[in-house]
Design a protein around this motif. Structure first.
Motif, PDB file in Angstrom:
ATOM      1  N   MET A   1       0.842  -1.165   0.000  1.00  0.00           N
ATOM      2  CA  MET A   1       0.000   0.000   0.000  1.00  0.00           C
ATOM      3  C   MET A   1       0.895   1.238   0.000  1.00  0.00           C
ATOM      4  N   LYS A   2       0.478   2.246  -0.762  1.00  0.00           N
ATOM      5  CA  LYS A   2       1.297   3.450  -0.856  1.00  0.00           C
ATOM      6  C   LYS A   2       1.313   4.235   0.451  1.00  0.00           C
ATOM      7  N   GLN A   3       2.391   4.957   0.675  1.00  0.00           N
ATOM      8  CA  GLN A   3       2.565   5.780   1.868  1.00  0.00           C
ATOM      9  C   GLN A   3       1.716   7.047   1.747  1.00  0.00           C
ATOM     10  N   LEU A   4       1.016   7.386   2.790  1.00  0.00           N
ATOM     11  CA  LEU A   4       0.170   8.568   2.787  1.00  0.00           C
ATOM     12  C   LEU A   4       0.772   9.646   3.679  1.00  0.00           C
ATOM     13  N   PRO A   5       0.615  10.909   3.283  1.00  0.00           N
ATOM     14  CA  PRO A   5       1.155  11.995   4.103  1.00  0.00           C
ATOM     15  C   PRO A   5       0.360  12.162   5.394  1.00  0.00           C
ATOM     16  N   ALA A   6       0.977  12.750   6.389  1.00  0.00           N
ATOM     17  CA  ALA A   6       0.317  12.986   7.677  1.00  0.00           C
ATOM     18  C   ALA A   6      -0.956  13.808   7.504  1.00  0.00           C
ATOM     19  N   HIS A   7      -0.962  14.702   6.535  1.00  0.00           N
ATOM     20  CA  HIS A   7      -2.119  15.561   6.270  1.00  0.00           C
ATOM     21  C   HIS A   7      -3.369  14.729   5.943  1.00  0.00           C
ATOM     22  N   TYR A   8      -3.189  13.610   5.282  1.00  0.00           N
ATOM     23  CA  TYR A   8      -4.298  12.706   4.964  1.00  0.00           C
ATOM     24  C   TYR A   8      -5.022  12.309   6.245  1.00  0.00           C
ATOM     25  N   TYR A   9      -4.239  11.872   7.220  1.00  0.00           N
ATOM     26  CA  TYR A   9      -4.812  11.405   8.481  1.00  0.00           C
ATOM     27  C   TYR A   9      -5.418  12.543   9.293  1.00  0.00           C
ATOM     28  N   GLU A  10      -4.848  13.728   9.190  1.00  0.00           N
ATOM     29  CA  GLU A  10      -5.396  14.889   9.899  1.00  0.00           C
ATOM     30  C   GLU A  10      -6.779  15.245   9.373  1.00  0.00           C
ATOM     31  N   ILE A  11      -6.909  15.287   8.048  1.00  0.00           N
ATOM     32  CA  ILE A  11      -8.217  15.600   7.455  1.00  0.00           C
ATOM     33  C   ILE A  11      -9.214  14.482   7.748  1.00  0.00           C
ATOM     34  N   MET A  12      -8.766  13.230   7.668  1.00  0.00           N
ATOM     35  CA  MET A  12      -9.645  12.098   7.934  1.00  0.00           C
ATOM     36  C   MET A  12     -10.142  12.131   9.383  1.00  0.00           C
ATOM     37  N   GLU A  13      -9.267  12.458  10.317  1.00  0.00           N
ATOM     38  CA  GLU A  13      -9.677  12.548  11.720  1.00  0.00           C
ATOM     39  C   GLU A  13     -10.679  13.685  11.927  1.00  0.00           C
ATOM     40  N   GLU A  14     -10.446  14.796  11.259  1.00  0.00           N
ATOM     41  CA  GLU A  14     -11.374  15.924  11.345  1.00  0.00           C
ATOM     42  C   GLU A  14     -12.748  15.520  10.806  1.00  0.00           C
ATOM     43  N   LEU A  15     -12.765  14.811   9.703  1.00  0.00           N
ATOM     44  CA  LEU A  15     -14.011  14.350   9.102  1.00  0.00           C
ATOM     45  C   LEU A  15     -14.723  13.369  10.036  1.00  0.00           C
ATOM     46  N   GLN A  16     -13.989  12.465  10.633  1.00  0.00           N
ATOM     47  CA  GLN A  16     -14.595  11.491  11.541  1.00  0.00           C
ATOM     48  C   GLN A  16     -15.178  12.166  12.779  1.00  0.00           C
TER      49      GLN A  16
END
Length: 86
Positions: A1-16
């Motif tokens: 699986m490709k590496q994702l930037p930290a920003h991905y997880y920040e936005i995903m956490e905000e959405l959750q």
């Protein structure tokens, strides 16, 4: 699986977090349908969610399929990881 930037997880956490608030307000409004303040909060969080979703999808691709998210060209729904895989 490709590496994702930290920003991905920040936005995903905000959405959750916003999704959690929307679900809780929905449950509350099921038993308090005349609470004007709660309805206002619900509408505000729905609007916020749409903005976060738009920001996420612009940067990382669609969150859902079946007509809830636009697709880039070429069709990018097949590109992993999908939101539930991270």
């Amino acid at each position: 699986m490709k590496q994702l930037p930290a920003h991905y997880y920040e936005i995903m956490e905000e959405l959750q977090a916003v999704d959690f608030v929307i679900v809780e307000l929905t449950l509350y409004l099921d038993t308090h349908p005349d609470d004007h303040d709660a309805i206002s909060q619900y509408n505000m969080y729905v609007k916020t969610r749409k903005q976060i979703k738009k920001k996420f999808e612009k940067e990382f691709g669609p969150l859902t399929n079946f007509g809830y998210s636009y697709s880039n060209y070429p069709w990018d729904w097949k590109d992993a990881p999908w939101p539930w895989q991270v």
